[in-house]
Structure formats: C-alpha cells, structure tokens
Design an enzyme around this catalytic site. Structure first.
Site, PDB file in Angstrom:
ATOM      1  N   ASN A   1       0.859  -1.181   0.000  1.00 53.84           N
ATOM      2  CA  ASN A   1       0.000   0.000   0.000  1.00 53.84           C
ATOM      3  C   ASN A   1       0.901   1.238   0.000  1.00 53.84           C
ATOM      4  O   ASN A   1       1.679   1.443   0.933  1.00 53.84           O
ATOM      5  CB  ASN A   1      -0.903  -0.024   1.234  1.00 53.84           C
TER       6      ASN A   1
ATOM      7  N   ARG B   1       4.708  18.339   1.287  1.00 56.88           N
ATOM      8  CA  ARG B   1       5.620  19.359   0.756  1.00 56.88           C
ATOM      9  C   ARG B   1       5.142  19.949  -0.563  1.00 56.88           C
ATOM     10  O   ARG B   1       5.562  21.028  -0.967  1.00 56.88           O
ATOM     11  CB  ARG B   1       7.015  18.746   0.590  1.00 56.88           C
TER      12      ARG B   1
ATOM     13  N   HIS C   1      -5.697   3.647  -1.805  1.00 54.43           N
ATOM     14  CA  HIS C   1      -7.022   3.990  -1.285  1.00 54.43           C
ATOM     15  C   HIS C   1      -7.274   5.457  -1.604  1.00 54.43           C
ATOM     16  O   HIS C   1      -6.899   6.337  -0.824  1.00 54.43           O
ATOM     17  CB  HIS C   1      -7.089   3.748   0.221  1.00 54.43           C
TER      18      HIS C   1
ATOM     19  N   GLU D   1      -8.796   0.240  -2.952  1.00 51.75           N
ATOM     20  CA  GLU D   1      -9.686   0.198  -1.796  1.00 51.75           C
ATOM     21  C   GLU D   1     -10.586   1.430  -1.784  1.00 51.75           C
ATOM     22  O   GLU D   1     -10.190   2.500  -2.246  1.00 51.75           O
ATOM     23  CB  GLU D   1      -8.880   0.203  -0.494  1.00 51.75           C
TER      24      GLU D   1
ATOM     25  N   THR E   1      -8.397   6.183   9.162  1.00 51.23           N
ATOM     26  CA  THR E   1      -7.987   4.924   8.540  1.00 51.23           C
ATOM     27  C   THR E   1      -9.087   3.896   8.749  1.00 51.23           C
ATOM     28  O   THR E   1      -9.955   4.078   9.609  1.00 51.23           O
ATOM     29  CB  THR E   1      -6.654   4.418   9.138  1.00 51.23           C
TER      30      THR E   1
ATOM     31  N   HIS F   1      -3.969  -4.370   7.960  1.00 54.95           N
ATOM     32  CA  HIS F   1      -4.042  -3.345   8.998  1.00 54.95           C
ATOM     33  C   HIS F   1      -3.113  -3.696  10.149  1.00 54.95           C
ATOM     34  O   HIS F   1      -3.330  -4.663  10.871  1.00 54.95           O
ATOM     35  CB  HIS F   1      -5.464  -3.139   9.544  1.00 54.95           C
ATOM     36  N   ASP F   2      -2.068  -2.910  10.275  1.00 53.67           N
ATOM     37  CA  ASP F   2      -1.080  -3.025  11.356  1.00 53.67           C
ATOM     38  C   ASP F   2      -0.271  -4.323  11.323  1.00 53.67           C
ATOM     39  O   ASP F   2       0.358  -4.679  12.325  1.00 53.67           O
ATOM     40  CB  ASP F   2      -1.750  -2.867  12.726  1.00 53.67           C
TER      41      ASP F   2
END
Length: 238
Positions: free
Chosen positions: A8, A19, A44, A71, A101, A191-192
């Site tokens: 991802n 920036r 996503h 996603e 998220t 996720h994580d």
C-alpha cells in the site's frame, strides 16, 4: 503457495503531499515496489485526496505489471474509478469520508442489498471483489451470500494483542478463516501487520492469499531501504 504481498503506497503520497510537488513520486514507488518483488500495489483514493489523488489512480494504472488493488467505499465516485481503471481487485470498505484509517468491517447483514448490487456491478466489469471485515461468523457467512470473492480481515485487534498473547490474538482469526473457507471465500488481510507479527499470522492462517501492508512497511523502509524491506516482508510469507 505463499501469500502474496501487496504494498500500500498511500504513505508515499502522504509524504509527497506534505511538501507539494512530486517528491517522493508515487509512480516511481509503484514501479520500484514491483521491481523489488511486491506481488501487487494497493491504493485507497479517498475523496479528500489526503494521500492518493485521482490523478495518481490513473497515472499508476499503466505501470502495474502485477496486481492493482483499489480500496474504497463504493459510492458512485469509486465505482467510476473502477470502471475506468479496471483493477485486478476492488477492496470495499465501509468508511465514511472523514475517518483517518479503516478500522471497522462491513455489516453484511444491514448492508446486504447494497452490497449485492455493488458486487454484481463489479463482477460485470470482471473485477475481483473483497470485503473488509471483522472476525464475526455471521458477517463472513453473509459476505459469501452477497457474492464477494474474498474477505480482507481487519487485523488491527490481532496486531494490538500480539505482544500480550499471540495465541489468543490469532484464535478468532483461525476460527473465522475456517468459516470463510467453508463458504468459498478467499482470505486477504490487512491493517497493522508488521515485521514483528506477520510471520505468525501467515503461518497460522494457512489459506491466506494476500496481505496488504502500507504504514509499517513504508516506515521500515525509511531505515532499511525499500528493496530490503520488501524482501524481508516477502520472506515472512514463505
């Protein structure tokens, strides 16, 4: 077969947007992740374009030599993106636009009719569908009934509890994976997931097809380098 690693690249876009300009480049990131061994690229494109922009979606598409996983919440904006780009997979999440998220899975009972319609439209385009989901037997069974090809386990609770008791952390996922397989669903996860907890998850969920990892992988790459990091994650999936 080992599970595939889809990288991802949202966080690459977050850094660029902080920036302005085009550094770091998300298109170069997409090309290099694949060159370095990633099995796919995940994005996503949220409506507020806080990271991936609409332009990014289309710029990345012709660079994909592996699999493109997009996603999002399946509103008409998202469905137009999918119709235009025709990625390999659409991973549907139930997020409202303003959440930071994805941390909740679909209620496939409450949203049954909506999901049936959306998935039928996606299948008519030839798109594989995956539903972001929690370890709830009823929701998983209904994911099959609405026509999903796969589910993507929300692995936040697993990651949170891994260091406390990894056997307890994985238990609901093993039970839910068996239900998914029984109902003909492929299994993704995300996720994580990290260098710390990925190998155990992949070893225990034997039918795992794909993991989508962004935040941890991109963070590790700051210190370890992108190519080295991708290779490290891939080895954990063997």
């Amino acid at each position: 077969m080992s599970a595939k690693l889809s990288v991802n690249i949202n966080k690459i876009a977050t850094l660029r947007n902080a920036r302005g300009g085009n550094t770091p480049s998300v298109t170069e990131a997409a090309k290099n992740c694949q060159l370095f061994g990633a099995d796919g690229i995940t994005i996503h494109p949220r409506p507020d374009e806080r990271h991936i922009t609409l332009k990014d979606v289309y710029d990345i598409a012709p660079l994909i030599t592996t699999e493109y996983n997009i996603e999002g919440y399946p509103d008409e904006r998202f469905m137009k993106i999918i119709a235009d780009v025709k990625p390999t997979q659409a991973t549907l999440v139930p997020d409202p636009p303003d959440v930071l998220t994805s941390e909740n899975g679909w209620d496939t009972v409450k949203n049954y009719d909506f999901l049936v319609e959306v998935i039928q439209r996606l299948h008519s385009m030839g798109i594989r569908t995956s539903l972001f989901i929690e370890t709830d037997a009823k929701m998983i069974e209904n994911a099959a009934k609405v026509g999903a090809d796969r589910i993507e386990f929300y692995t936040g609770p697993y990651a949170h509890n891994y260091s406390k008791d990894k056997a307890a952390a994985i238990a609901p996922y093993k039970e839910s994976a068996a239900i998914a397989t029984k109902n003909g669903l492929g299994i993704n996860a995300g996720h994580d997931l990290s260098l710390e907890n990925l190998e155990f998850f992949a070893d225990e969920i034997t039918d795992l097809l794909e993991v989508s990892i962004g935040h941890a992988l991109i963070s590790d790459a700051i210190y370890l380098g992108l190519e080295n990091t991708i290779n490290m994650y891939k080895k954990l999936l063997l």
